[in-house]
Design a protein around this motif. Structure first.
Motif, PDB file in Angstrom:
ATOM      1  N   ALA A  94       0.866  -1.183   0.000  1.00 39.90           N
ATOM      2  CA  ALA A  94       0.000   0.000   0.000  1.00 39.90           C
ATOM      3  C   ALA A  94       0.901   1.229   0.000  1.00 39.90           C
ATOM      4  CB  ALA A  94      -0.910   0.005   1.211  1.00 39.90           C
ATOM      5  N   ILE A  95       0.756   2.086  -1.002  1.00 42.57           N
ATOM      6  CA  ILE A  95       1.557   3.308  -1.100  1.00 42.57           C
ATOM      7  C   ILE A  95       0.613   4.496  -0.940  1.00 42.57           C
ATOM      8  CG2 ILE A  95       3.192   4.625  -2.480  1.00 42.57           C
ATOM      9  CD1 ILE A  95       3.945   2.126  -3.940  1.00 42.57           C
ATOM     10  N   ILE A  96       0.892   5.313   0.068  1.00 37.69           N
ATOM     11  CA  ILE A  96      -0.028   6.384   0.472  1.00 37.69           C
ATOM     12  C   ILE A  96       0.759   7.680   0.626  1.00 37.69           C
ATOM     13  CG2 ILE A  96      -1.634   7.136   2.266  1.00 37.69           C
ATOM     14  CD1 ILE A  96      -1.688   3.966   2.920  1.00 37.69           C
ATOM     15  N   THR A  97       0.173   8.783   0.175  1.00 35.42           N
ATOM     16  CA  THR A  97       0.859  10.072   0.294  1.00 35.42           C
ATOM     17  C   THR A  97       0.898  10.555   1.737  1.00 35.42           C
ATOM     18  OG1 THR A  97       0.107  10.666  -1.935  1.00 35.42           O
ATOM     19  CG2 THR A  97       0.964  12.431  -0.557  1.00 35.42           C
ATOM     20  N   HIS A  98      -0.264  10.658   2.369  1.00 37.99           N
ATOM     21  CA  HIS A  98      -0.338  11.213   3.721  1.00 37.99           C
ATOM     22  C   HIS A  98      -0.729  10.113   4.711  1.00 37.99           C
ATOM     23  CE1 HIS A  98      -0.064  15.069   1.767  1.00 37.99           C
ATOM     24  NE2 HIS A  98      -1.211  14.889   1.140  1.00 37.99           N
ATOM     25  N   GLY A  99       0.226   9.648   5.489  1.00 40.71           N
ATOM     26  CA  GLY A  99      -0.055   8.612   6.478  1.00 40.71           C
ATOM     27  C   GLY A  99      -0.342   9.224   7.838  1.00 40.71           C
ATOM     28  N   ILE A 100      -1.559   9.686   8.045  1.00 35.40           N
ATOM     29  CA  ILE A 100      -1.913  10.340   9.313  1.00 35.40           C
ATOM     30  C   ILE A 100      -1.957   9.318  10.452  1.00 35.40           C
ATOM     31  CG2 ILE A 100      -3.726  11.613  10.526  1.00 35.40           C
ATOM     32  CD1 ILE A 100      -4.437  12.912   7.875  1.00 35.40           C
ATOM     33  N   MET A 101      -2.544   8.164  10.193  1.00 31.77           N
ATOM     34  CA  MET A 101      -2.557   7.039  11.137  1.00 31.77           C
ATOM     35  C   MET A 101      -3.062   7.437  12.520  1.00 31.77           C
ATOM     36  SD  MET A 101      -1.438   4.817   9.048  1.00 31.77           S
ATOM     37  CE  MET A 101      -0.436   4.617   7.586  1.00 31.77           C
ATOM     38  N   SER A 102      -4.283   7.902  12.588  1.00 33.61           N
ATOM     39  CA  SER A 102      -4.862   8.293  13.870  1.00 33.61           C
ATOM     40  C   SER A 102      -5.556   7.107  14.535  1.00 33.61           C
ATOM     41  CB  SER A 102      -5.863   9.433  13.667  1.00 33.61           C
ATOM     42  OG  SER A 102      -6.932   9.012  12.833  1.00 33.61           O
ATOM     43  N   GLY A 103      -5.824   7.249  15.828  1.00 32.75           N
ATOM     44  CA  GLY A 103      -6.518   6.193  16.564  1.00 32.75           C
ATOM     45  C   GLY A 103      -5.714   4.901  16.576  1.00 32.75           C
ATOM     46  N   ASP A 104      -6.397   3.804  16.257  1.00 31.27           N
ATOM     47  CA  ASP A 104      -5.743   2.485  16.249  1.00 31.27           C
ATOM     48  C   ASP A 104      -5.354   2.057  14.833  1.00 31.27           C
ATOM     49  OD1 ASP A 104      -8.271   2.153  15.275  1.00 31.27           O
ATOM     50  OD2 ASP A 104      -8.745   0.373  16.464  1.00 31.27           O
ATOM     51  N   ALA A 105      -5.039   3.021  13.992  1.00 32.71           N
ATOM     52  CA  ALA A 105      -4.698   2.719  12.598  1.00 32.71           C
ATOM     53  C   ALA A 105      -3.464   1.823  12.500  1.00 32.71           C
ATOM     54  CB  ALA A 105      -4.469   4.010  11.823  1.00 32.71           C
ATOM     55  N   VAL A 154       4.505   5.205   3.139  1.00 35.19           N
ATOM     56  CA  VAL A 154       3.894   6.526   3.266  1.00 35.19           C
ATOM     57  C   VAL A 154       4.969   7.588   3.103  1.00 35.19           C
ATOM     58  CG1 VAL A 154       2.056   5.706   4.783  1.00 35.19           C
ATOM     59  CG2 VAL A 154       4.179   6.567   5.780  1.00 35.19           C
ATOM     60  N   SER A 155       4.555   8.804   2.804  1.00 41.79           N
ATOM     61  CA  SER A 155       5.508   9.912   2.718  1.00 41.79           C
ATOM     62  C   SER A 155       5.713  10.506   4.108  1.00 41.79           C
ATOM     63  CB  SER A 155       4.995  10.986   1.755  1.00 41.79           C
ATOM     64  OG  SER A 155       4.027  11.797   2.394  1.00 41.79           O
ATOM     65  N   ASP A 156       6.730  11.358   4.230  1.00 38.82           N
ATOM     66  CA  ASP A 156       6.952  12.048   5.498  1.00 38.82           C
ATOM     67  C   ASP A 156       6.342  13.444   5.488  1.00 38.82           C
ATOM     68  OD1 ASP A 156       8.686  13.178   3.705  1.00 38.82           O
ATOM     69  OD2 ASP A 156      10.447  13.135   5.019  1.00 38.82           O
ATOM     70  N   SER A 157       5.235  13.619   4.756  1.00 44.15           N
ATOM     71  CA  SER A 157       4.477  14.873   4.842  1.00 44.15           C
ATOM     72  C   SER A 157       3.901  15.038   6.241  1.00 44.15           C
ATOM     73  CB  SER A 157       3.356  14.901   3.798  1.00 44.15           C
ATOM     74  OG  SER A 157       2.401  13.879   4.068  1.00 44.15           O
ATOM     75  N   VAL A 158       3.781  13.913   6.941  1.00 46.32           N
ATOM     76  CA  VAL A 158       3.354  13.869   8.346  1.00 46.32           C
ATOM     77  C   VAL A 158       4.462  13.147   9.105  1.00 46.32           C
ATOM     78  CG1 VAL A 158       1.652  12.874   9.928  1.00 46.32           C
ATOM     79  CG2 VAL A 158       0.910  13.862   7.754  1.00 46.32           C
ATOM     80  N   PRO A 159       4.822  13.580  10.324  1.00 41.28           N
ATOM     81  CA  PRO A 159       5.884  12.892  11.076  1.00 41.28           C
ATOM     82  C   PRO A 159       5.566  11.413  11.277  1.00 41.28           C
ATOM     83  CG  PRO A 159       5.317  14.979  12.122  1.00 41.28           C
ATOM     84  CD  PRO A 159       4.303  14.760  11.047  1.00 41.28           C
ATOM     85  N   GLN A 160       6.537  10.556  10.992  1.00 42.72           N
ATOM     86  CA  GLN A 160       6.319   9.111  11.046  1.00 42.72           C
ATOM     87  C   GLN A 160       7.207   8.402  12.067  1.00 42.72           C
ATOM     88  OE1 GLN A 160       3.859   7.779   9.474  1.00 42.72           O
ATOM     89  NE2 GLN A 160       3.349   9.431   8.060  1.00 42.72           N
ATOM     90  N   ASP A 161       8.013   9.138  12.816  1.00 45.41           N
ATOM     91  CA  ASP A 161       8.965   8.513  13.745  1.00 45.41           C
ATOM     92  C   ASP A 161       8.269   7.595  14.745  1.00 45.41           C
ATOM     93  OD1 ASP A 161      10.919   9.913  12.458  1.00 45.41           O
ATOM     94  OD2 ASP A 161      11.031  11.525  13.932  1.00 45.41           O
ATOM     95  N   GLU A 162       7.202   8.071  15.345  1.00 47.71           N
ATOM     96  CA  GLU A 162       6.491   7.263  16.346  1.00 47.71           C
ATOM     97  C   GLU A 162       5.810   6.068  15.703  1.00 47.71           C
ATOM     98  OE1 GLU A 162       3.066   7.784  19.832  1.00 47.71           O
ATOM     99  OE2 GLU A 162       3.908   9.545  18.822  1.00 47.71           O
TER     100      GLU A 162
END
Length: 386
Positions: free
Chosen positions: A313-324, A338-346
Motif C-alpha cells: 500500500a503506497i499512500i501520500t499522507h499517512g496520518i494514522m490516527s486512533g488504532d490505525a 507513506v511519505s513524510d508529509s506527516v511525522p512518522q517517527d512514532e
C-alpha cells in the motif's frame, strides 16, 4: 539563495530542516510557545522586510493548534513588511470535509425532508411560528406531491430521518479555511495531493498542488521486484483516476475495489467487490490519505480473499490516527509505504510493516522554482523522466 527566509512550525520541524538544508539556507529564528491558558504565542526574531518568506506547517497532530500557529506566523510576517508570504502545507487540514450535504451512507442528499415545510407557507413573513395568512382549507405542504413521488420511486430516506426536522446543510469548512488563511495575509499556498483537487477553487490566491505520483512511481521502480507484472489497485472509486495514471505510466494492469449496494431492503449496507484479476499477483494499493486505515485494510482483505500473492500500500499522507497502526499490523498487507508529509517517527517504532519515502526534495525544488520565477509544472515533466 538571496532574500529568502524559511520558517518551520511546530507540526513537522524535521521536514522544515530538510527543506532548508537542501536549499542551503538556515531556518529562520522564531520562538513558538504556549501561554499558560494554551493560547499560541509567536515571536519572529529575524528581519523579514522585503523578503520572500516560506512557512512550513503540516496539517497533522494537534491540527487546530497548528493551524492557528500558522495563521499567526503568516500575519506576523506580513505585518513585518515581508514582500511575499507562502504557506507550505504538505498535508492540508480540513480538505476532506465536503461542502455539499451527504447522507450517512455517503450518497448525496437529493431532497429536503418532508416535514421541513410543515407549518410554513410562502405568505408567512420570515419565521415558522408566525400566524399564517393562508386559508386553513388550502394545502400547507406545497411539496407533498413531489415527495410522494420520490417515495413511490423507492427513496431510502428513513422514517427516523424524516422526523428529525430540516437537516439539509452542513458547515462549509473548506471555504472558511481558505478565507482565514487568505485574510491572515498569505500570498501563495503550496501543498501536496489535495484530497479533492477542486479545493483550490476556494482560494483567491495562487495554489500549487504538488503531486506525490512521481515519488510513488520512483519507489515502485526501485523497491518492488518485477513491478511490471504487478497490479495497481484503487481501494475505492474515488481514487481510480489517481491509480490509473500510475498504472498507465508504468504500463501495469489495474484493478478497483467497488462498493455495491445489492439489497433494496438495506440500502445503507454495502458489499465490497473486486473489479479486475489479482490471483497469484503482487498488488499495489494506491491512495492519497490513510487516517484510520479502514479503507486500505478492507481493500487488502478483499485482495487476499481473491488470491493476491503479496500486497503493498503506497499512500501520500499517512496520518494514522486512533488504532490505525494496530489495524495495519493485524491486516494482510505486507508493506505500507507513506511519505513524510506527516511525522512518522512514532509510527515506525510501533509497526515493522511501515516504510517512508521523502518529500523534502520535491518541496525544496518547488520553493526554489517559485522564488526564482520558474515553472513549477515543468518540475513534474522532469520527474516523469526519472
Amino acid at each position: 539563495m538571496r532574500n529568502i527566509v524559511i520558517f518551520g512550525g511546530s507540526s513537522h520541524p524535521a521536514l522544515a530542516e530538510q527543506i532548508a538544508s537542501r536549499l542551503n539556507v538556515n531556518l529562520g529564528c522564531a520562538k513558538l510557545s504556549k501561554f499558560s491558558n494554551k493560547e499560541t504565542n509567536v515571536e519572529i526574531h529575524e528581519s523579514v522586510r522585503e523578503k520572500d518568506v516560506y512557512i512550513i506547517q503540516s496539517g497533522c497532530g494537534h491540527v487546530n493548534d497548528n493551524l492557528m500557529e500558522l495563521l499567526i506566523m503568516i500575519s506576523a510576517c506580513k505585518i513585518a513588511s515581508a514582500a511575499r508570504v507562502t504557506a507550505v502545507i504538505p498535508c492540508f487540514p480540513y480538505a476532506r470535509q465536503p461542502d455539499a450535504p451527504y447522507k450517512k451512507n455517503g450518497a448525496p442528499l437529493s431532497r429536503i425532508p418532508r416535514n421541513a415545510f410543515i407549518g410554513y407557507t410562502f405568505d408567512t413573513p420570515g419565521c415558522l411560528d408566525s400566524t399564517p395568512t393562508t386559508p386553513s382549507n388550502e394545502v400547507r405542504d406545497p411539496f407533498g406531491a413531489a415527495f410522494a413521488r420520490f417515495e413511490e420511486q423507492g427513496s431510502d430516506m428513513s422514517s427516523s430521518r424524516m422526523s428529525t426536522g430540516y437537516k439539509h446543510w452542513i458547515a462549509r469548512s473548506g471555504t472558511l479555511i481558505a478565507n482565514i488563511i487568505t485574510c491572515a495575509g498569505a500570498d501563495h499556498i503550496m501543498t501536496m495531493d489535495l484530497h479533492d483537487p477542486q479545493f483550490q477553487g476556494f482560494f483567491d490566491i495562487p495554489v500549487d498542488n504538488l503531486y506525490g505520483q512521481p515519488l510513488m512511481i520512483k519507489y515502485i521502480k526501485e523497491n518492488i521486484p518485477n513491478y511490471q507484472r504487478a497490479v495497481i489497485v484503487s481501494p475505492d472509486a474515488g481514487g481510480a483516476k489517481r491509480a490509473t495514471a500510475i498504472a498507465d505510466k508504468l504500463r501495469m494492469d489495474f484493478a478497483l475495489i467497488h462498493k455495491e449496494r445489492r439489497s433494496q431492503n438495506q440500502p445503507n449496507k454495502t458489499d465490497m467487490m473486486l473489479v479486475g484479476e489479482v490471483k497469484d499477483k503482487v498488488c499495489i494499493l494506491i491512495d492519497d490519505i490513510a487516517d484510520t486505515s479502514c479503507t486500505i485494510t478492507r481493500a487488502a482483505k478483499i485482495l487476499g480473499e481473491n488470491g493476491a500473492k503479496k500486497i503493498y500500500a503506497i499512500i501520500t499522507h499517512g496520518i494514522m490516527s486512533g488504532d490505525a497502526i494496530q489495524r495495519i499490523a493485524a491486516s494482510v498487507i505486507d508493506q505500507v509505504i507513506v511519505s513524510d508529509s506527516v511525522p512518522q517517527d512514532e509510527h515506525l517504532l510501533h509497526c515493522t510493516k511501515l516504510k517512508v519515502f521523502d518529500v523534502a526534495p520535491i518541496f525544496a525544488e518547488a520553493i526554489r522554482r517559485i522564488h526564482n520565477g520558474e515553472s513549477v509544472s515543468a518540475l513534474f515533466d522532469i520527474m516523469d523522466l526519472i
